[in-house]
Design an enzyme around this catalytic site. Structure first.
Site, short mmCIF file in Angstrom:
data_model
loop_
_atom_site.label_atom_id
_atom_site.label_comp_id
_atom_site.label_asym_id
_atom_site.label_seq_id
_atom_site.Cartn_x
_atom_site.Cartn_y
_atom_site.Cartn_z
N ARG A 186 -9.62 0.72 -8.22
CA ARG A 186 -8.65 0.93 -7.14
C ARG A 186 -8.25 2.40 -6.97
NH1 ARG A 186 -10.78 -2.72 -6.62
NH2 ARG A 186 -10.17 -4.89 -6.67
N SER A 235 -1.34 -6.47 -3.47
CA SER A 235 -1.00 -6.42 -4.89
C SER A 235 -0.07 -5.25 -5.18
CB SER A 235 -2.26 -6.27 -5.74
OG SER A 235 -3.05 -7.42 -5.60
N GLU A 305 -0.33 -0.35 -7.98
CA GLU A 305 -1.51 -0.17 -7.14
C GLU A 305 -1.07 0.49 -5.82
OE1 GLU A 305 -4.34 -3.39 -7.22
OE2 GLU A 305 -4.75 -3.12 -5.07
C1 LIG Z 1 -2.13 -8.90 2.65
C2 LIG Z 1 -2.81 -7.77 1.91
C3 LIG Z 1 -3.93 -8.06 1.13
C4 LIG Z 1 -4.57 -7.02 0.44
N1 LIG Z 1 -5.66 -7.33 -0.32
C5 LIG Z 1 -6.32 -6.34 -0.96
C6 LIG Z 1 -7.49 -6.63 -1.73
O1 LIG Z 1 -7.94 -7.77 -1.84
N2 LIG Z 1 -8.11 -5.59 -2.37
C7 LIG Z 1 -7.65 -4.31 -2.26
O2 LIG Z 1 -8.27 -3.41 -2.85
N3 LIG Z 1 -6.55 -4.01 -1.54
C8 LIG Z 1 -5.87 -4.98 -0.88
N4 LIG Z 1 -4.76 -4.68 -0.13
C9 LIG Z 1 -4.26 -3.29 -0.12
C10 LIG Z 1 -4.83 -2.41 1.01
O3 LIG Z 1 -5.23 -3.19 2.14
C11 LIG Z 1 -5.99 -1.56 0.53
O4 LIG Z 1 -5.60 -0.70 -0.52
C12 LIG Z 1 -6.56 -0.68 1.66
O5 LIG Z 1 -7.74 -0.08 1.22
C13 LIG Z 1 -5.59 0.41 2.13
O6 LIG Z 1 -6.11 0.96 3.33
P1 LIG Z 1 -5.14 1.60 4.42
O7 LIG Z 1 -5.97 2.13 5.52
O8 LIG Z 1 -4.08 0.64 4.78
O9 LIG Z 1 -4.55 2.82 3.58
P2 LIG Z 1 -3.02 3.29 3.55
O10 LIG Z 1 -2.17 2.22 2.98
O11 LIG Z 1 -2.65 3.86 4.86
O12 LIG Z 1 -3.14 4.48 2.48
C14 LIG Z 1 -3.46 4.16 1.13
C15 LIG Z 1 -3.89 5.48 0.47
O13 LIG Z 1 -5.10 5.92 1.07
C16 LIG Z 1 -4.94 7.24 1.59
N5 LIG Z 1 -5.72 7.34 2.83
C17 LIG Z 1 -5.64 6.52 3.92
N6 LIG Z 1 -6.53 6.91 4.86
C18 LIG Z 1 -7.14 8.00 4.36
C19 LIG Z 1 -8.14 8.91 4.86
N7 LIG Z 1 -8.70 8.75 6.07
N8 LIG Z 1 -8.53 9.93 4.08
C20 LIG Z 1 -7.99 10.12 2.85
N9 LIG Z 1 -7.05 9.33 2.31
C21 LIG Z 1 -6.63 8.28 3.06
C22 LIG Z 1 -3.44 7.40 1.83
O14 LIG Z 1 -3.06 8.76 1.79
C23 LIG Z 1 -2.87 6.60 0.67
O15 LIG Z 1 -2.84 7.37 -0.51
C24 LIG Z 1 -4.10 -5.69 0.55
C25 LIG Z 1 -2.99 -5.40 1.36
C26 LIG Z 1 -2.35 -6.43 2.04
C27 LIG Z 1 -1.19 -6.10 2.93
#
Ligand SMILES: Cc1cc2nc3c(=O)[nH]c(=O)nc-3n(C[C@H](O)[C@H](O)[C@H](O)COP(=O)(O)OP(=O)(O)OC[C@H]3O[C@@H](n4cnc5c(N)ncnc54)[C@H](O)[C@@H]3O)c2cc1C
Length: 330
Positions: A186, A235, A305
């Site tokens: 992660r 999570s 996480e």
């Molecule tokens: C209902 C639910 C279920 C989920 N299930 C899972 C799962 O099964 N597995 C899992 O791993 N995660 C899960 N997640 C968590 C989340 O969806 C993941 O971590 C996802 O990858 C985050 O992506 P995001 O675009 O929303 O990033 P954000 O939440 O916007 O950012 C997360 C991090 O990534 C960085 N970031 C975002 N975009 C960029 C970019 N373009 N360049 C550099 N850094 C960047 C941000 O600065 C921050 O540090 C879940 C979340 C929810 C709400």
């Protein structure tokens, strides 16, 4: 009050003069996150081209203004006091899928924009008969956030499929091979001051129906084990080595525990939900309670996480009750 610090004001003036960027001062950030809590960002900047991202980063570096990338906001909690730096977001121009490239019957490459939602990319590829991204069909983040978090589920993760990552750094853009990045559970360590712009994925041609059936099966499993239609960031804590955070939290009696408007899900003890009017203080306070309860019950210190913007976790600033060594531990 709309007072920007000197450095942020200087950055705003420079950013405002640039093409392919849009600025929003005092932008409310809660609506940009799935948990829906927190204050405003001093400035939210959306960029429409790779060059604009590189120029924005150059300005922020020169003016020494802190910044943070935001994707779908599905893994962040914003402090109630907001974020005093600049939030950088890719606009819809970064939602694309290109390819396939290469003629290998076992593997082909696809290039995907970093703002593209992971489930949509996974479903699009499945519909075209490409497998490899099934694990991501229920992860509600963007491709860029997926790389930054090394998002994963059901035994797969981004590190398994990413071949190369296009990044913007101050003043330039370029491609990095996946091998040059450090992938951990992660987490992916990107170069300092880098923003992911697009990703080259390796996917596998397969049977469309079988891949779509696999998607349906994984989605069904999610519906059976995770709360649906709630405001959450997934999570809360990463699984510690050899154990599962949800199991430890359930054993510690955390299911259903509430603090203000934040509640631990009754369905999954590692999911925290905003049940209506939660503040970031509720969310972070409940996280501290969850961590404390597991420490007391099992002697395991869970690591978050979720990422926090504009604050520290309570245990990092010493506000939470500090876990005391349990009797009998060396
Ligand atoms: C209902 C639910 C279920 C989920 N299930 C899972 C799962 O099964 N597995 C899992 O791993 N995660 C899960 N997640 C968590 C989340 O969806 C993941 O971590 C996802 O990858 C985050 O992506 P995001 O675009 O929303 O990033 P954000 O939440 O916007 O950012 C997360 C991090 O990534 C960085 N970031 C975002 N975009 C960029 C970019 N373009 N360049 C550099 N850094 C960047 C941000 O600065 C921050 O540090 C879940 C979340 C929810 C709400």
């Amino acid at each position: 009050m709309d007072v920007l610090s000197g450095a942020v004001l200087q950055a705003v003036l420079a950013l405002s003069a640039e093409p392919d960027m849009r600025l929003w001062r005092r932008a409310p950030l809660a609506p940009f996150t799935t948990i829906g809590v927190g204050g405003r960002g001093a400035v939210l900047v959306t960029v429409a081209t790779p060059e604009a991202a590189a120029r924005a980063l150059a300005i922020l570096t020169e003016t020494r203004v802190p910044w943070a990338a935001l994707g779908a906001g599905s893994n962040v909690v914003v402090a109630d006091s907001g974020y005093t730096g600049v939030i950088l977001k890719l606009d819809d121009a970064f939602q694309y899928v290109e390819g396939p490239f290469g003629s290998d019957r076992l593997d082909v490459d696809i290039v995907v924009g970093a703002a593209a939602p992971l489930p949509r990319v996974a479903t699009f590829l499945a519909d075209q008969g490409y497998g490899g991204l099934e694990f991501a069909c229920g992860v509600p983040g963007t491709v860029g956030g997926g790389v930054a978090m090394n998002a994963g589920a059901h035994g797969g993760c981004m590190a398994d499929v990413v071949k190369a990552v296009e990044v913007a750094v101050p003043g330039e853009t370029g491609w990095l091979s996946a091998e040059d990045l450090e992938w951990r559970y992660r987490r992916c360590t990107l170069p300092r001051e880098a923003m992911v712009l697009s990703v080259r994925l390796s996917v596998t041609p397969g049977d469309r129906e079988q891949i779509l059936t696999q998607h349906r099966m994984l989605q069904r499993r999610r519906r059976q084990t995770q709360p649906r239609g709630v405001r959450t960031f997934g999570s809360v804590f990463a699984n510690p080595p050899g154990d599962v955070a949800g199991r430890l939290l359930e054993a510690a009696g955390m299911k259903g525990v509430r603090r203000g408007g934040a509640q631990v899900s009754n369905m999954h003890a590692n999911f925290l939900t905003n049940v209506g009017d939660a503040t970031a203080a509720d969310v972070l306070g409940l996280m501290a309670m969850m961590r404390e309860a597991v420490w007391r019950r099992s002697g395991v210190l869970l690591e978050p996480e979720v990422r926090v913007l504009g604050a520290e976790f309570p245990w990092e600033r010493g506000e939470a009750e500090r876990p005391v060594p349990r009797a009998g531990r060396g």
